[in-house]
Design a protein around this motif. Structure first.
Motif, PDB file in Angstrom:
ATOM      1  N   THR A  83       0.818  -1.216   0.000  1.00 16.15           N
ATOM      2  CA  THR A  83       0.000   0.000   0.000  1.00 16.15           C
ATOM      3  C   THR A  83       0.850   1.263   0.000  1.00 16.15           C
ATOM      4  O   THR A  83       0.376   2.324  -0.399  1.00 16.15           O
ATOM      5  CB  THR A  83      -0.929   0.036   1.228  1.00 16.15           C
TER       6      THR A  83
ATOM      7  N   THR B 186      -1.740  -2.105   6.367  1.00 13.82           N
ATOM      8  CA  THR B 186      -2.390  -1.055   7.161  1.00 13.82           C
ATOM      9  C   THR B 186      -1.352  -0.108   7.747  1.00 13.82           C
ATOM     10  O   THR B 186      -1.502   1.120   7.691  1.00 13.82           O
ATOM     11  CB  THR B 186      -3.229  -1.672   8.291  1.00 13.82           C
ATOM     12  N   LEU B 187      -0.289  -0.680   8.317  1.00 17.36           N
ATOM     13  CA  LEU B 187       0.766   0.146   8.889  1.00 17.36           C
ATOM     14  C   LEU B 187       1.500   0.916   7.796  1.00 17.36           C
ATOM     15  O   LEU B 187       1.839   2.099   7.968  1.00 17.36           O
ATOM     16  CB  LEU B 187       1.753  -0.720   9.678  1.00 17.36           C
TER      17      LEU B 187
ATOM     18  N   GLY C 207       0.279   1.971   4.952  1.00 15.82           N
ATOM     19  CA  GLY C 207      -0.570   3.089   4.556  1.00 15.82           C
ATOM     20  C   GLY C 207      -0.545   4.213   5.567  1.00 15.82           C
ATOM     21  O   GLY C 207      -0.490   5.398   5.208  1.00 15.82           O
ATOM     22  N   TRP C 208      -0.579   3.849   6.860  1.00 13.31           N
ATOM     23  CA  TRP C 208      -0.561   4.866   7.908  1.00 13.31           C
ATOM     24  C   TRP C 208       0.760   5.649   7.881  1.00 13.31           C
ATOM     25  O   TRP C 208       0.770   6.867   8.045  1.00 13.31           O
ATOM     26  CB  TRP C 208      -0.755   4.223   9.279  1.00 13.31           C
TER      27      TRP C 208
ATOM     28  N   ASP D  80       0.895   8.119   5.036  1.00 16.56           N
ATOM     29  CA  ASP D  80      -0.079   9.203   5.219  1.00 16.56           C
ATOM     30  C   ASP D  80       0.307  10.156   6.340  1.00 16.56           C
ATOM     31  O   ASP D  80      -0.070  11.329   6.324  1.00 16.56           O
ATOM     32  CB  ASP D  80      -1.469   8.622   5.532  1.00 16.56           C
ATOM     33  N   ASN D  81       1.057   9.659   7.321  1.00 13.59           N
ATOM     34  CA  ASN D  81       1.314  10.456   8.523  1.00 13.59           C
ATOM     35  C   ASN D  81       2.786  10.649   8.865  1.00 13.59           C
ATOM     36  O   ASN D  81       3.101  11.421   9.767  1.00 13.59           O
ATOM     37  CB  ASN D  81       0.627   9.801   9.733  1.00 13.59           C
TER      38      ASN D  81
ATOM     39  N   SER E  25      -7.404   6.905   0.554  1.00 12.34           N
ATOM     40  CA  SER E  25      -6.049   7.174   1.058  1.00 12.34           C
ATOM     41  C   SER E  25      -5.277   5.868   1.197  1.00 12.34           C
ATOM     42  O   SER E  25      -5.847   4.771   1.140  1.00 12.34           O
ATOM     43  CB  SER E  25      -6.128   7.872   2.413  1.00 12.34           C
TER      44      SER E  25
ATOM     45  N   THR F 206      -3.913   4.787   3.927  1.00 10.46           N
ATOM     46  CA  THR F 206      -4.378   4.138   5.161  1.00 10.46           C
ATOM     47  C   THR F 206      -5.667   3.368   4.902  1.00 10.46           C
ATOM     48  O   THR F 206      -5.816   2.205   5.319  1.00 10.46           O
ATOM     49  CB  THR F 206      -4.622   5.182   6.262  1.00 10.46           C
TER      50      THR F 206
ATOM     51  N   GLY G 186      -5.094   0.125   3.082  1.00 13.43           N
ATOM     52  CA  GLY G 186      -4.702  -0.983   3.941  1.00 13.43           C
ATOM     53  C   GLY G 186      -5.889  -1.615   4.640  1.00 13.43           C
ATOM     54  O   GLY G 186      -5.982  -2.850   4.761  1.00 13.43           O
TER      55      GLY G 186
END
Length: 529
Positions: free
Chosen positions: A32, A152-153, A155-156, A159-160, A297, A299, A302
């Motif tokens: 992702t 998931t991680l 994507g996070w 994004d951040n 997005s 996140t 993910g």
């Protein structure tokens, strides 16, 4: 190692799964995050190489270590694999261009091939074929869990935070895995009389490398009928011919040709090749659809992918228990491939207006099919050969699946680029309106679908567009989304057709009930000697 007590086996399996989890997490977290990484580094035309290089390197080490681990044991190679993979992950985080990232992914692949091949072979050392069904399912679940947390991680993070941490966040796991393998995994003595087949290894490598390069470059870097591609295929044929001659004379061949006289071994590896082509060739592009076509997005991408991996975990675990309980596997493999094909066909029917719910449903179908079928073919190969060839047989299964994945990614990457360019060349009314303003046309020069994976950049471009051109700009964005969607749905449809071929071939695999012990087979081998 089948004679070890159950408690000892469990502790060894914990060590093995920790190493696999480390490698799997570092692989799945990239999925992702990669669209955003590509948006920053550029080079969407080289996107497939990020995966191709990994599989190219891992394919080579996986097959070479198969025979070596039969001679020297599994422990030293899985330790080396963890070390190399850790270095590759560290360097990948420092990448400043797409070419550096591809090179460092190659280093990761060298380590990943060592880890995966020796890990799956070690299961064969510890348990009888009948028991392996359960453990192969559990190991498949390790990949599934990594596929839940990794994307998931990943994507996070993009994004951040800084995307470089995608490659660094799990490095402590590598240290823990190394310590566990070092302390828990038993060492074995070198088998007497066995020699390393250096010449065979060399020509096996020179067969694999030009073959995969040819499929990776054809249609993108060079034309299919170009001298470069034809030359690579000719080099593959020449190396293969020499390899066969060498292996016929070798006392301890790196890949015994007699194994291919076993119909079950050969056919299972062919289906494994097809499974790899369909799975890797299409599944890697799903985040592109989620982020680029329907505009979610990284996140969210993910999270949307999570149901697919959870269904894969459940199907893999239940399927493994089924094989251990019944000793049968054929219908499980057929059903899994069929369900996966249905999922791929469903993916091919998606478009820009597809809802997130529909994407999730389609992903679950793919996950269920993949979970049921993925662990089966390695087990079929292991059950079809004697214990003496366990390492090389397991490695061959990995090799065929990896080559299938590499060929699938290359062919479908070429297809994606061709279909995307065809659709974009048709143009749009909005593009024509914007072209009337030279300043705006300059800002949009070189705009392609990879900008869809970078919402911040897209927003910045939109803010620079005067109000009277906003509608035209939206038309350009829709054109890019349509182009990407058109390209991806073609990829999914092709993957579905490939998987259908695998379903048909699986019907012809002779089902041999899973053996309940290795010792009977080992005794027969000793008597034969």
């Amino acid at each position: 190692m089948e004679h070890l007590d159950h408690k000892k086996k469990i502790t060894i399996m914990i060590a093995i799964m920790s190493a696999m989890l480390f490698a799997a997490l570092n692989q799945t977290i990239v999925g992702t995050a990669l669209p955003r990484i590509i948006a920053e580094l550029g080079g969407i035309e080289y996107f497939s190489w990020v995966f191709t290089m990994f599989m190219l390197a891992s394919s080579i080490t996986a097959i070479l270590v198969g025979k070596l681990s039969d001679i020297y044991g599994r422990k030293p190679f899985i330790l080396i694999g963890i070390g190399v993979f850790t270095v590759g992950s560290l360097l990948a985080g420092f990448s400043t261009s797409i070419f550096e990232l591809i090179a460092y992914r190659g280093i990761q692949g060298l380590g990943g091939g060592l880890i995966m091949s020796t890990a799956f072979t070690a299961v064969g050392d510890l348990f009888s074929p009948r028991e392996r069904g359960k453990w192969q399912g559990i190991m498949g679940s390790v990949f599934g869990l990594a596929s839940v947390f990794g994307p998931t991680l990943g994507g996070w993070i993009v994004d951040n935070a800084d995307w470089h941490w995608v490659f660094w966040v799990f490095l402590p796991f590598g240290i823990v895995a190394f310590i566990l393998i070092w302390s828990l995994f038993p060492s074995v003595e070198k088998k007497p009389g066995e020699k390393v087949d250096y010449v065979g290894s060399l020509f096996l490598t020179t067969t694999i490398v030009p073959l995969l390069l040819a499929f990776s470059w054809a249609g993108s870097k060079y034309e299919w009928a170009s001298g470069q591609i034809i030359g690579l295929f000719l080099a593959t044929i020449a190396s293969l011919a020499i390899f066969i001659l060498v292996e016929k004379k070798a006392k301890s061949p790196v890949l015994p040709l007699d194994l291919f006289k076993n119909g079950i071994f050969s056919l299972a590896n062919i289906v494994g090749f097809i499974l790899g082509a369909g799975m890797f060739g299409a599944a890697m592009y799903i985040p592109f659809f989620i982020q680029g076509v329907i505009g979610e997005s990284a996140t969210a991408s993910g999270l949307i992918m999570m149901p697919m991996t959870l269904s894969m975990v459940a199907a893999s675990t239940i399927g493994g228990q089924f094989m251990t309980k019944t000793g049968k596997y054929k219908m499980l493999a057929i059903t899994g491939l069929a369900v996966m094909a249905v999922g791929m066909f469903s993916l091919s029917a998606m478009g820009p207006s597809t809802s997130v719910t529909m994407v999730v449903v389609n992903n679950i179908l793919v996950g269920l099919g993949l979970g049921m079928s993925f662990p089966v073919f390695t087990l079929i190969v292991q059950n079809a050969v004697s214990q003496h060839y366990l390492g090389v047989a397991t490695a061959s299964s990995q090799l065929f699946r990896q080559i299938g994945g590499t060929v699938g990614v290359a062919l479908m990457g070429t297809m994606m680029n061709v279909r995307m360019n065809e659709q974009m060349n048709e143009g749009s009314q909005g593009a024509g309106d914007l072209a009337k303003n030279p300043e705006l046309a300059q800002k949009l020069q070189g705009l392609d679908p990879q900008v869809l994976m970078d919402p911040e950049r897209l927003s910045q471009i939109q803010q620079q567009i005067p109000p009277q051109f906003q509608e035209a700009f939206s038309a350009v964005v829709r054109m890019l989304q349509d182009s990407l969607s058109y390209a991806l749905t073609g990829v999914y449809f092709t993957a579905a057709l490939i998987i259908i071929v695998g379903v048909v071939l699986t019907f012809f695999i002779k089902e041999v009930p899973l053996r309940t012990s290795q010792r009977t087979e080992e005794k027969k081998e000793e008597e034969a000697v």
